[in-house]
Design a protein around this motif. Sequence first.
Motif, PDB file in Angstrom:
ATOM      1  N   TYR A 195       0.823  -1.221   0.000  1.00  0.00           N
ATOM      2  CA  TYR A 195       0.000   0.000   0.000  1.00  0.00           C
ATOM      3  C   TYR A 195       0.860   1.275   0.000  1.00  0.00           C
ATOM      4  CZ  TYR A 195      -4.052  -2.883   1.124  1.00  0.00           C
ATOM      5  OH  TYR A 195      -5.052  -3.811   1.092  1.00  0.00           O
ATOM      6  N   GLY A 196       1.978   1.194   0.704  1.00  0.00           N
ATOM      7  CA  GLY A 196       2.881   2.345   0.718  1.00  0.00           C
ATOM      8  C   GLY A 196       2.391   3.531   1.524  1.00  0.00           C
ATOM      9  N   GLU A 197       1.510   3.292   2.473  1.00  0.00           N
ATOM     10  CA  GLU A 197       0.983   4.404   3.252  1.00  0.00           C
ATOM     11  C   GLU A 197       1.102   4.077   4.739  1.00  0.00           C
ATOM     12  OE1 GLU A 197      -3.259   5.970   3.211  1.00  0.00           O
ATOM     13  OE2 GLU A 197      -2.571   6.220   1.125  1.00  0.00           O
ATOM     14  N   VAL A 198       1.707   4.988   5.508  1.00  0.00           N
ATOM     15  CA  VAL A 198       1.886   4.734   6.941  1.00  0.00           C
ATOM     16  C   VAL A 198       0.568   5.004   7.666  1.00  0.00           C
ATOM     17  CG1 VAL A 198       3.214   5.266   9.025  1.00  0.00           C
ATOM     18  CG2 VAL A 198       4.340   5.313   6.793  1.00  0.00           C
ATOM     19  N   SER A 199      -0.316   4.013   7.610  1.00  0.00           N
ATOM     20  CA  SER A 199      -1.587   4.118   8.326  1.00  0.00           C
ATOM     21  C   SER A 199      -2.040   2.706   8.640  1.00  0.00           C
ATOM     22  CB  SER A 199      -2.630   4.830   7.464  1.00  0.00           C
ATOM     23  OG  SER A 199      -2.866   4.074   6.296  1.00  0.00           O
ATOM     24  N   ARG A 200      -2.814   2.589   9.712  1.00  0.00           N
ATOM     25  CA  ARG A 200      -3.233   1.262  10.142  1.00  0.00           C
ATOM     26  C   ARG A 200      -4.346   0.717   9.253  1.00  0.00           C
ATOM     27  NH1 ARG A 200      -4.856   3.321  15.754  1.00  0.00           N
ATOM     28  NH2 ARG A 200      -5.076   5.131  14.403  1.00  0.00           N
ATOM     29  N   GLY A 201      -4.409  -0.589   9.155  1.00  0.00           N
ATOM     30  CA  GLY A 201      -5.458  -1.205   8.351  1.00  0.00           C
ATOM     31  C   GLY A 201      -5.523  -2.680   8.678  1.00  0.00           C
ATOM     32  N   GLU A 202      -6.706  -3.254   8.494  1.00  0.00           N
ATOM     33  CA  GLU A 202      -6.892  -4.646   8.890  1.00  0.00           C
ATOM     34  C   GLU A 202      -5.967  -5.606   8.164  1.00  0.00           C
ATOM     35  OE1 GLU A 202     -10.816  -6.587   8.859  1.00  0.00           O
ATOM     36  OE2 GLU A 202     -11.417  -4.900  10.151  1.00  0.00           O
ATOM     37  N   PHE A 231       3.861  10.781   9.546  1.00  0.00           N
ATOM     38  CA  PHE A 231       4.414  10.147   8.351  1.00  0.00           C
ATOM     39  C   PHE A 231       3.485  10.220   7.140  1.00  0.00           C
ATOM     40  CE2 PHE A 231       6.978   8.558  11.770  1.00  0.00           C
ATOM     41  CZ  PHE A 231       8.252   8.651  11.229  1.00  0.00           C
ATOM     42  N   ALA A 232       2.476  11.068   7.220  1.00  0.00           N
ATOM     43  CA  ALA A 232       1.574  11.227   6.073  1.00  0.00           C
ATOM     44  C   ALA A 232       2.406  11.693   4.878  1.00  0.00           C
ATOM     45  CB  ALA A 232       0.490  12.244   6.413  1.00  0.00           C
ATOM     46  N   GLY A 233       2.243  11.016   3.756  1.00  0.00           N
ATOM     47  CA  GLY A 233       2.960  11.418   2.547  1.00  0.00           C
ATOM     48  C   GLY A 233       4.403  10.920   2.484  1.00  0.00           C
ATOM     49  N   LYS A 234       4.858  10.246   3.554  1.00  0.00           N
ATOM     50  CA  LYS A 234       6.224   9.711   3.514  1.00  0.00           C
ATOM     51  C   LYS A 234       6.194   8.209   3.235  1.00  0.00           C
ATOM     52  CE  LYS A 234       8.227  13.195   6.467  1.00  0.00           C
ATOM     53  NZ  LYS A 234       8.159  13.511   7.902  1.00  0.00           N
TER      54      LYS A 234
END
Length: 338
Positions: free
Chosen positions: A235-242, A269-272
Amino acid sequence: MPEIAEQRKKIVLSGIQPSGNQFTLGNYIGAIRNWALMQDEFDCLYMVANEHSITVRQEPAKLRENTYRGLASLLAAGIDPQKSIVFIQSHVPAHAELAWILNCYTMFGELSRMTQFKDKSAKNADNINAGLFTYPALMAADILLYQADLVPVGADQKQHVEIARDIAGRFNGLYGNTFRLPEPYIPAVGAKIMSLAEPERKMSKSDANENAKILVMDKPEDIMRKFKRAVTDSYGEVSRGEDKPGINNLITIYSVATGKTPEQVEAEFAGKGYGDFKKACGEAVVEMLRPFREQVEDLMKNRDYLDQVAKAGADRAEHLALRTLAKVQKKVGFVPKP
Ligand code: TRP
């Protein structure tokens, strides 16, 4: 006067085994660091469970070294030997003595149901010894000798605290109230740390893959390398997900190491990319463990101090343990030494 009874601080007892090389980041965050936090609220006893360790074959010199390392780790994690009783299990013979008696009140059937026995006997098929089987009776002795109310343990040890409670209840039923019934205590602050290589699984010190686990004594460059290789997702996005167990785990680790909430971590880390994030995780963990590691190394050079702590702790522990042991011996009908 119930007010006075309620003022008694609860008694906490826990133990760490000095087997294996050392603790993982998961043990540190989930266990010993919390034990230090419990010292003000409770009367705590923490021991190095070296008698449990010989249920699987140990190299004697390593067991000795790791026993001191266990003691040093407790102190480096912030356990204060003035506040809490810190000791080495084999220094208090009452543990082995009570364990023998409790063995006679522990059923073959209940020991056969212990999942850890099943796991360990599968792993050590050439050494399924009686001690491995009756290990929970020794652990029950550790707990019941001190009339502990609460036993902070990881999920893998919960079943052993439950059997200790069952043994205590059985004994009390036969002989009248002798033991306080202990409860497992899963600390509120604490995060489950997963493997860096297979983030669906718990980080384990026995994992053969070095890159899956962070050990508390790892050198900074090893920690950085292991985070760099940590398994993530596409996904390449620093965010939580199931469906993002790897990133979820890294977010947990980073938030524990920095004291930030997961939301703050996501915002930071949004956008990093994952590369930046993994590097930041490595640096944060290096900084969190640095004082611990340095203190363990210092303490390991000061054997006299460790011996002094162990001796004072064992004396205090023994004083309490012998009171319970004497009661038990009397109840089962042992003749007192004239
Ligand atoms: N069996 C525990 C473990 O392997 C260590 C231990 C020994 C323990 N005695 C104990 C934990 C008493 C809590 C209470 O992790």
